[in-house]
Scaffold this active site. Structure first.
Site, short mmCIF file in Angstrom:
data_model
loop_
_atom_site.label_atom_id
_atom_site.label_comp_id
_atom_site.label_asym_id
_atom_site.label_seq_id
_atom_site.Cartn_x
_atom_site.Cartn_y
_atom_site.Cartn_z
N CYS A 114 0.82 -1.23 0.00
CA CYS A 114 0.00 0.00 0.00
C CYS A 114 0.84 1.27 0.00
O CYS A 114 0.32 2.36 -0.23
CB CYS A 114 -0.94 0.00 1.19
SG CYS A 114 -1.94 -1.47 1.28
N HIS A 242 -3.32 7.14 2.97
CA HIS A 242 -3.75 5.84 2.46
C HIS A 242 -5.09 5.49 3.09
O HIS A 242 -5.26 5.61 4.31
CB HIS A 242 -2.69 4.78 2.79
CG HIS A 242 -3.16 3.38 2.52
ND1 HIS A 242 -3.81 3.02 1.36
CD2 HIS A 242 -3.09 2.25 3.28
CE1 HIS A 242 -4.11 1.74 1.41
NE2 HIS A 242 -3.70 1.25 2.56
N ASN A 272 -10.27 -0.42 0.60
CA ASN A 272 -8.80 -0.33 0.55
C ASN A 272 -8.33 -0.81 -0.82
O ASN A 272 -8.47 -1.98 -1.15
CB ASN A 272 -8.22 -1.20 1.67
CG ASN A 272 -6.71 -1.15 1.74
OD1 ASN A 272 -6.04 -0.67 0.81
ND2 ASN A 272 -6.14 -1.64 2.82
#
Ligand code: COA
Length: 316
Positions: A114, A242, A272
Site C-alpha cells: 500500500c 492511504h 482499501n
C-alpha cells in the site's frame, strides 16, 4: 537534487460496485459492522472488459490529458502494484505499449504494497534527475478482488480495485518531495503469497496488529515530513492518507488538529485499494478542483512488508 511536482492526475475504477448489502447476502457480516469498524460502504471490483490493464491505461491516459503531456515526452514509467495481470511482462511494459511511450526509457513495476505509490514517487524523482526527458508517469493500480478469500470475513470486506495516475515534472530549483520511507521485514501480519507458492494466493492479515502499527506509523510520517520540509500543518493545503480504515485517518487528523476542509476520505466508496488508494484520492481532488497549480500536499502511506512512507508534493 531537483524536485518533482505533479502536472496532472487521473483515475479509473471499474463500474461493478459491491455494496455492504451485497456482502450481507454472501457472507456472515452486516453493513453496520463494516461501516462502524472501517468506514467502507462500497468497493468496486474488476469484471469483464474492465480488467487491471484496462483501468490502468484509462487512469494514465486521463493523467496525460490533464497534464497536457504527450506520451513521447515521458522519461520513465513506474506502476506500483501487487496484482498486475501478468508478472512478466510488467504492468508498466504493458502500459508502455498501450500508450505508445518511448522505447529508450525505464518502465517497471514496484512492489511496496500500500506504500507503493509513495516509493514510486521517490524513485521517479531520482530517475528524472538522470533523464534528458523531464516528465514521468507514476501509476498505482490494483485488482485485489482476485486475491480475496471469501471464507475470511475479516479481510474479504476490505479490498477494492482501482487505478490512479500522476504525470510528474522535474525542474531545476524545485524542492525535493522530501520522501521519508521505511520497512520492517515481517512475513506474518500481512501476506499475499506469489502465484502457485501456496495452495491459494489469498491475502491474509492480522487486522488488529496492523491497525496498531498504522496508528503509530502514520502520525510519525506526518511529523517527519513536516520536520524535513520545515513546514507546519497550516502550510499544507491538503493531507492525503492511504485509505485503509477511516478510524486510522480520524486518529491522525485529531492528533495534528487537521481541519476537515484539509483532508479527504473516499474509503466509503472504494474500500482499501492498496497502491491505488493515494493516487485515487489525488485524481478525485484534481477532478473536483480541490487541488490544482500551487497546491501543497502532504501524503502518507503504510502497508504490507511492513512498509511506510510520507512526502510533500506540490502541483504545478
Ligand atoms: N463482519 C462481522 N463480524 C466480523 C467481521 C465481519 N466482516 N470480521 C470480523 N468480525 C468479528 C470477528 O470474528 C471478531 O468476533 P469475536 O470477537 O466474536 O471473535 C470481532 O468481529 C472482532 O474482530 P477483529 O478482527 O478484532 O476486529 P477489529 O476491530 O480489529 O477490526 C479490521 C478488523 C480489519 C477492520 C481492523 O483490524 C483494521 O482495519 N485493521 C487495519 C487494517 C489495515 O489498515 N490494513 C491495511 C494495511 S494496508
Amino acid at each position: 537534487m531537483n524536485g518533482i511536482k505533479i502536472r496532472g492526475a487521473g483515475r479509473s475504477v471499474p463500474s461493478n460496485v459491491v455494496s455492504n448489502r451485497d456482502l450481507e447476502r454472501k457472507i456472515d457480516t452486516s453493513d453496520e459492522w463494516i461501516t462502524s469498524r472501517t468506514g467502507i460502504r462500497n468497493r468496486h471490483h474488476c469484471s469483464g472488459q474492465e480488467t487491471f490493464s484496462a483501468i490502468t491505461a484509462a487512469a494514465a491516459r486521463e493523467a496525460l490529458a490533464a497534464a497536457g503531456v504527450r506520451p513521447e515526452e515521458i522519461g520513465a514509467c513506474i506502476v506500483a502494484t501487487v496484482t498486475a495481470d501478468t508478472l512478466v511482462p510488467s504492468a508498466a511494459c504493458v502500459l508502455q505499449r498501450a500508450l505508445g511511450l518511448p522505447e529508450d526509457i525505464p518502465c517497471f513495476d514496484l512492489n511496496a504494497a500500500c506504500t507503493g505509490f509513495l516509493f514510486a514517487l521517490h524513485t521517479m524523482e531520482c530517475l528524472l534527475n538522470a533523464s534528458p526527458r523531464k516528465f514521468g508517469l507514476v501509476v498505482g493500480a490494483e485488482n485485489l478482488s482476485r486475491c480475496i478469500n471469501w471464507e475470511d470475513r475479516g479481510t474479504c470486506i476490505l479490498f477494492g480495485d482501482g487505478a490512479g495516475a500522476a504525470v510528474v515534472e522535474c525542474r531545476e530549483g524545485w524542492p525535493s518531495i522530501s520522501a521519508v520511507m521505511g520497512c520492517h521485514g515481517n512475513d506474518e501480519l500481512l501476506r499475499l503469497p506469489g502465484a502457485e507458492m501456496e495452495e491459494h494466493s489469498y491475502i491474509t492479515m492480522e487486522g488488529t496488529r496492523v491497525f496498531k502499527f498504522a496508528v503509530e506509523a502514520v502520525p510519525w510520517c506526518v511529523g517527519q515530513v513536516l520536520e524535513r520540509t520545515g513546514r507546519k500543518v497550516e502550510d499544507v493545503d491538503f493531507f492525503v492518507f492511504h485509505q485503509a480504515n477511516a478510524r486510522i485517518i480520524d486518529l491522525v487528523v485529531r492528533k495534528y488538529h487537521i481541519p476537515p476542509e484539509k483532508y479527504y476520505k473516499n474509503i466509503a466508496e472504494y474500500g482499501n485499494t492498496s497502491a491505488a488508494s493515494i493516487p485515487l484520492v489525488l485524481g478525485e481532488l484534481w477532478e473536483q478542483g480541490k487541488v490544482g497549480p500551487g497546491s501543497r500536499i502532504l501524503t502518507v502511506g503504510f502497508g504490507g512488508g511492513l512498509t511506510w512512507g510520507g512526502a510533500m508534493i506540490e502541483f504545478v
